[in-house]
Design a protein around this motif. Structure first.
Motif, short mmCIF file in Angstrom:
data_model
loop_
_atom_site.label_atom_id
_atom_site.label_comp_id
_atom_site.label_asym_id
_atom_site.label_seq_id
_atom_site.Cartn_x
_atom_site.Cartn_y
_atom_site.Cartn_z
N LYS A 1 0.70 -1.21 -0.06
CA LYS A 1 -0.15 -0.06 0.09
C LYS A 1 0.90 1.11 -0.09
O LYS A 1 0.71 2.35 -0.58
CB LYS A 1 -1.09 0.00 1.26
CG LYS A 1 -1.73 1.15 1.40
CD LYS A 1 -2.91 1.00 2.41
CE LYS A 1 -2.31 0.96 3.75
NZ LYS A 1 -3.01 0.87 5.08
N SER A 2 1.85 1.17 0.44
CA SER A 2 2.65 2.44 0.91
C SER A 2 4.12 2.42 0.39
O SER A 2 4.74 3.54 -0.11
CB SER A 2 2.94 2.68 2.62
OG SER A 2 1.46 2.66 3.25
N CYS A 3 4.81 1.26 0.15
CA CYS A 3 6.32 1.36 0.09
C CYS A 3 6.80 0.78 -1.48
O CYS A 3 7.67 1.03 -1.90
CB CYS A 3 6.89 0.43 1.16
SG CYS A 3 6.32 1.00 2.90
N VAL A 4 5.78 -0.05 -2.08
CA VAL A 4 6.38 -0.77 -3.13
C VAL A 4 6.72 0.22 -4.51
O VAL A 4 7.24 -0.10 -5.22
CB VAL A 4 5.16 -1.84 -3.60
CG1 VAL A 4 3.91 -1.33 -4.11
CG2 VAL A 4 5.52 -2.89 -4.51
N LYS A 5 6.01 1.35 -4.27
CA LYS A 5 6.23 2.20 -5.16
C LYS A 5 7.61 2.56 -5.86
O LYS A 5 8.13 3.00 -6.71
CB LYS A 5 5.17 3.52 -5.50
CG LYS A 5 3.82 3.12 -5.73
CD LYS A 5 3.03 4.30 -5.71
CE LYS A 5 1.41 4.11 -6.06
NZ LYS A 5 0.66 5.24 -5.99
N CYS A 6 8.25 2.84 -4.41
CA CYS A 6 9.59 3.34 -4.38
C CYS A 6 10.65 2.04 -4.26
O CYS A 6 11.78 2.13 -4.98
CB CYS A 6 9.95 4.23 -3.10
SG CYS A 6 9.03 5.83 -3.22
N HIS A 7 10.33 1.18 -3.54
CA HIS A 7 11.14 0.04 -3.09
C HIS A 7 11.14 -1.25 -4.06
O HIS A 7 11.90 -2.15 -3.90
CB HIS A 7 11.28 -0.31 -1.71
CG HIS A 7 11.67 0.90 -0.72
ND1 HIS A 7 12.98 1.16 -0.81
CD2 HIS A 7 11.01 1.85 -0.15
CE1 HIS A 7 13.26 2.42 -0.12
NE2 HIS A 7 11.87 2.63 0.35
N GLY A 8 9.80 -1.34 -4.65
CA GLY A 8 9.39 -2.54 -5.36
C GLY A 8 9.25 -3.79 -4.46
O GLY A 8 8.74 -3.65 -3.28
N ASP A 9 9.73 -4.84 -4.96
CA ASP A 9 9.54 -6.20 -4.28
C ASP A 9 10.35 -6.25 -3.25
O ASP A 9 11.58 -6.23 -3.38
CB ASP A 9 9.60 -7.29 -5.18
CG ASP A 9 9.13 -8.70 -4.81
OD1 ASP A 9 9.01 -8.74 -3.60
OD2 ASP A 9 8.92 -9.52 -5.49
N ALA A 10 9.98 -6.35 -2.11
CA ALA A 10 10.56 -6.53 -0.71
C ALA A 10 11.54 -7.73 -0.87
O ALA A 10 12.64 -7.59 -0.04
CB ALA A 10 9.71 -6.50 0.42
N ARG A 11 11.00 -8.82 -1.25
CA ARG A 11 11.86 -9.98 -1.44
C ARG A 11 13.36 -9.95 -2.18
O ARG A 11 14.22 -10.78 -1.65
CB ARG A 11 11.26 -11.25 -1.84
CG ARG A 11 9.71 -11.48 -1.30
CD ARG A 11 9.01 -12.63 -2.26
NE ARG A 11 8.56 -11.92 -3.10
CZ ARG A 11 7.65 -12.41 -4.11
NH1 ARG A 11 7.28 -13.70 -3.93
NH2 ARG A 11 7.01 -11.89 -5.22
N SER A 12 13.27 -9.04 -2.62
CA SER A 12 14.57 -8.52 -3.38
C SER A 12 15.35 -7.21 -2.96
O SER A 12 16.41 -7.40 -2.55
CB SER A 12 14.65 -8.61 -4.93
OG SER A 12 13.72 -7.71 -5.52
N SER A 13 14.56 -6.26 -3.00
CA SER A 13 15.15 -5.07 -2.70
C SER A 13 15.28 -4.94 -1.04
O SER A 13 16.28 -3.90 -0.71
CB SER A 13 14.21 -3.76 -2.89
OG SER A 13 12.88 -3.90 -2.10
#
Length: 243
Positions: free
Chosen positions: A56-68
């Motif tokens: 909802k909040s973070c994916v636009k900047c950081h993308g997929d958390a599993r990699s970033s």
């Protein structure tokens, strides 16, 4: 000089690397199984909520958390240039919300913040704890080390007296662990909820009848920085389960 300071801090711990034991080793077989199995681990409910918050909040900047975000949690606490102090992972999440999204910070120890922290910490599961080597973070860890060794409270006890000198012995019905922090945030059966490392540190301070700093207090974050140095190269277990 930085690596000399790092070696000096690690050498100052009473626990040699070969003697270190995860807190999971002091748990019952049933609790160990609960932590190992994501289908049984109640902390995974918070992880799922954290993933929803991330998307909802973070994916636009950081993308997929599993990699970033792979390995990120293993490198906290860390010095933040903008605020001029060492911050832990939950504090860094709030700084990101304020600076990048111009949003209000989440309340420390809130369900939303614990969920995001648990989700990010899980992305480093199995990786070695890798505290930063910069001078600012190491200086904070050195101050945290002094607090770890300082006698506090009406019981006049230090963290080191219990967790370095008496680990493996019994305190009432519980076994004293070595106080390694690589599983946080944790689901604690006593709490029936998730909790941060600072919640556990404050519990210990209350237990020895000491004055308890508020969540987010710099001395607590610096104590976390020392615990990260103490845990260097141990495997991240997040999200953990504890009795």
């Amino acid at each position: 000089m930085k690596w000399l300071l790092a070696l000096a801090l690690v050498a100052a711990s009473a626990l040699a690397a070969d003697d270190r034991r995860s807190g999971a080793e002091f748990m019952s077989a049933a609790t160990q199984a609960m932590q190992r199995d994501d289908a049984q681990n109640p902390a995974m409910l918070w992880v799922a909520n954290g993933e929803a918050e991330w998307n909802k909040s973070c994916v636009k900047c950081h993308g997929d958390a599993r990699s970033s975000m792979r390995g990120v949690a293993a490198r906290f606490p860390a010095f933040d240039t903008g605020s001029g102090k060492v911050v832990n992972l939950s504090q860094r999440i709030n700084l990101c919300l304020e600076r990048k999204l111009h949003a209000a910070p989440l309340r420390l120890e809130s369900e939303e913040l614990l969920a995001l922290e648990a989700y990010l910490a899980m992305q480093s599961r199995g990786m070695p704890v890798a505290p930063p080597q910069d001078a600012h973070t190491r200086a904070a860890a050195a101050r945290g080390q002094q607090l770890y060794k300082q006698r506090i409270g009406q019981l006049n006890l230090s963290c080191a007296q219990c967790h370095d000198q008496q680990w493996g012995k019994r305190l009432a019905a519980s076994t004293i662990p070595q106080a390694h922090a690589a599983a946080y945030p944790i689901y604690r059966l006593e709490w029936q909820a998730m909790g941060s490392l600072q919640r556990r540190l404050r519990n210990c301070m209350s237990g020895v009848r000491a004055e308890v700093p508020p969540f987010g207090a710099q001395e607590l974050t610096e104590l976390e920085a020392w615990l990260a140095v103490r845990d260097q190269d141990m495997k991240m277990e997040s999200p953990g389960v504890r009795p």
